[in-house]
Design a protein around this motif. Structure first.
Motif, PDB file in Angstrom:
ATOM      1  N   GLU A 106       0.909  -1.268  -0.202  1.00 16.48           N
ATOM      2  CA  GLU A 106      -0.079  -0.090   0.035  1.00 16.48           C
ATOM      3  C   GLU A 106       0.841   1.397  -0.015  1.00 16.48           C
ATOM      4  O   GLU A 106       0.425   2.220  -0.858  1.00 16.48           O
ATOM      5  CB  GLU A 106      -0.849  -0.062   1.291  1.00 16.48           C
ATOM      6  CG  GLU A 106      -2.033  -1.190   1.070  1.00 16.48           C
ATOM      7  CD  GLU A 106      -2.953  -1.156   2.570  1.00 16.48           C
ATOM      8  OE1 GLU A 106      -4.068  -1.454   2.334  1.00 16.48           O
ATOM      9  OE2 GLU A 106      -2.384  -0.938   3.383  1.00 16.48           O
ATOM     10  N   ASP A 107       2.005   1.160   0.683  1.00 16.59           N
ATOM     11  CA  ASP A 107       2.932   2.368   0.811  1.00 16.59           C
ATOM     12  C   ASP A 107       3.574   2.661  -0.710  1.00 16.59           C
ATOM     13  O   ASP A 107       3.356   3.904  -1.180  1.00 16.59           O
ATOM     14  CB  ASP A 107       3.963   2.227   1.502  1.00 16.59           C
ATOM     15  CG  ASP A 107       3.587   2.212   3.368  1.00 16.59           C
ATOM     16  OD1 ASP A 107       2.360   2.804   3.307  1.00 16.59           O
ATOM     17  OD2 ASP A 107       4.244   1.813   4.045  1.00 16.59           O
ATOM     18  N   ARG A 108       3.796   1.663  -1.254  1.00 20.27           N
ATOM     19  CA  ARG A 108       4.386   1.850  -2.822  1.00 20.27           C
ATOM     20  C   ARG A 108       3.310   2.376  -3.668  1.00 20.27           C
ATOM     21  O   ARG A 108       3.613   3.144  -4.369  1.00 20.27           O
ATOM     22  CB  ARG A 108       4.708   0.361  -3.260  1.00 20.27           C
ATOM     23  CG  ARG A 108       5.764  -0.317  -2.407  1.00 20.27           C
ATOM     24  CD  ARG A 108       7.397   0.251  -2.210  1.00 20.27           C
ATOM     25  NE  ARG A 108       7.310   1.497  -1.574  1.00 20.27           N
ATOM     26  CZ  ARG A 108       7.567   1.615  -0.244  1.00 20.27           C
ATOM     27  NH1 ARG A 108       7.292   0.393   0.460  1.00 20.27           N
ATOM     28  NH2 ARG A 108       7.518   2.597   0.364  1.00 20.27           N
ATOM     29  N   CYS A 109       2.160   1.990  -3.653  1.00 21.27           N
ATOM     30  CA  CYS A 109       1.070   2.439  -4.383  1.00 21.27           C
ATOM     31  C   CYS A 109       0.574   3.873  -4.017  1.00 21.27           C
ATOM     32  O   CYS A 109       0.523   4.586  -5.005  1.00 21.27           O
ATOM     33  CB  CYS A 109      -0.199   1.489  -4.278  1.00 21.27           C
ATOM     34  SG  CYS A 109       0.137  -0.358  -5.191  1.00 21.27           S
ATOM     35  N   HIS A 110       0.557   4.088  -2.816  1.00 19.06           N
ATOM     36  CA  HIS A 110       0.459   5.551  -2.260  1.00 19.06           C
ATOM     37  C   HIS A 110       1.556   6.669  -2.780  1.00 19.06           C
ATOM     38  O   HIS A 110       1.234   7.494  -3.345  1.00 19.06           O
ATOM     39  CB  HIS A 110       0.384   5.686  -0.964  1.00 19.06           C
ATOM     40  CG  HIS A 110       0.256   6.871  -0.389  1.00 19.06           C
ATOM     41  ND1 HIS A 110      -0.892   7.824  -0.501  1.00 19.06           N
ATOM     42  CD2 HIS A 110       0.954   8.054   0.113  1.00 19.06           C
ATOM     43  CE1 HIS A 110      -0.956   8.820  -0.101  1.00 19.06           C
ATOM     44  NE2 HIS A 110       0.321   9.154   0.339  1.00 19.06           N
ATOM     45  N   ALA A 111       2.817   6.195  -2.898  1.00 27.81           N
ATOM     46  CA  ALA A 111       3.818   6.864  -3.499  1.00 27.81           C
ATOM     47  C   ALA A 111       3.782   6.834  -5.084  1.00 27.81           C
ATOM     48  O   ALA A 111       4.166   7.986  -5.492  1.00 27.81           O
ATOM     49  CB  ALA A 111       5.274   6.188  -3.049  1.00 27.81           C
TER      50      ALA A 111
END
Length: 213
Positions: A106-111
């Protein structure tokens, strides 16, 4: 909705890909992280030739992301951005129930600015394996933990008999703790079965791997 699949070539990411496609979504790419020092995919060890076979059999383009361990997360985000340029609005993942893994994705997608989707989330590990078998996916056992599983199952397709043997030994049936890894070579979303050959078994002490190309 168009999506990119974070793809390991294994059973879980293949089932997640299956669910997204059957749900009416359109894949624009298979995002595969590659160990730049070994020229093989991280974790499942597929070389470039084998990865090309996956792309051909699934009829989905590859988004290859070579990286070192230190830059892994940054290269993953770059891969997501390349998928967005191809029209992806969503990224699919095969995570099952490990919160830290989901949070990382989720962090990678948010970034990168894309939605994350987890088709297998909280579906139950045993249920997932049974669904893979019931849908007639052929998943070859590529590596095992030598302390937990016998080398004789290397190179064989995961089937009900082997799954029962795994369950009776008390290991996690999905192999979420690294008990074993598979590569999926055939099934409903494959246009044709991968043409593969198995080679020698390599012993690395606590882990054994069979060469597949």
């Amino acid at each position: 909705m168009k999506f990119v699949m974070s793809y390991s070539c294994g059973k879980d990411s293949t089932l997640a890909l299956h669910k997204l496609i059957k749900g009416g979504h359109e894949p624009v790419g298979l995002l595969v992280m590659v160990n730049q020092d070994m020229d093989r995919s991280w974790f499942h060890g597929a070389d470039y030739e084998l990865l090309d076979k996956f792309s051909d059999a699934l009829e989905i383009p590859l988004i290859l992301c070579p990286s070192s361990g230190e830059a892994y997360h940054l290269e993953f985000e770059k891969g997501l951005k390349r998928a967005i340029e191809l029209g992806a609005e969503m990224a699919g993942f095969g995570d099952i129930d490990i919160e830290n893994n989901r949070r990382w994705s989720e962090d990678r997608c948010h970034a990168a600015g894309i939605r994350a989707e987890f088709p297998l989330w909280q579906q139950g590990r045993e249920k997932i394996v049974q669904e893979i078998l019931s849908k007639d996916y052929c998943c070859i056992i590529k590596s095992i933990n030598n302390r937990l599983l016998p080398k004789e199952i290397l190179g064989k397709p995961l089937d009900a008999k082997i799954a029962e043997r795994m369950a009776s030994s008390g290991i996690d049936l999905c192999g979420e703790n690294g008990e074993y890894h598979t590569i999926a070579v055939d099934g409903p979303i494959f246009k044709h079965k991968l043409d593969i050959q198995t080679g020698e078994v390599l012993d690395f002490g606590d882990r054994s791997v069979i060469a597949i190309r």
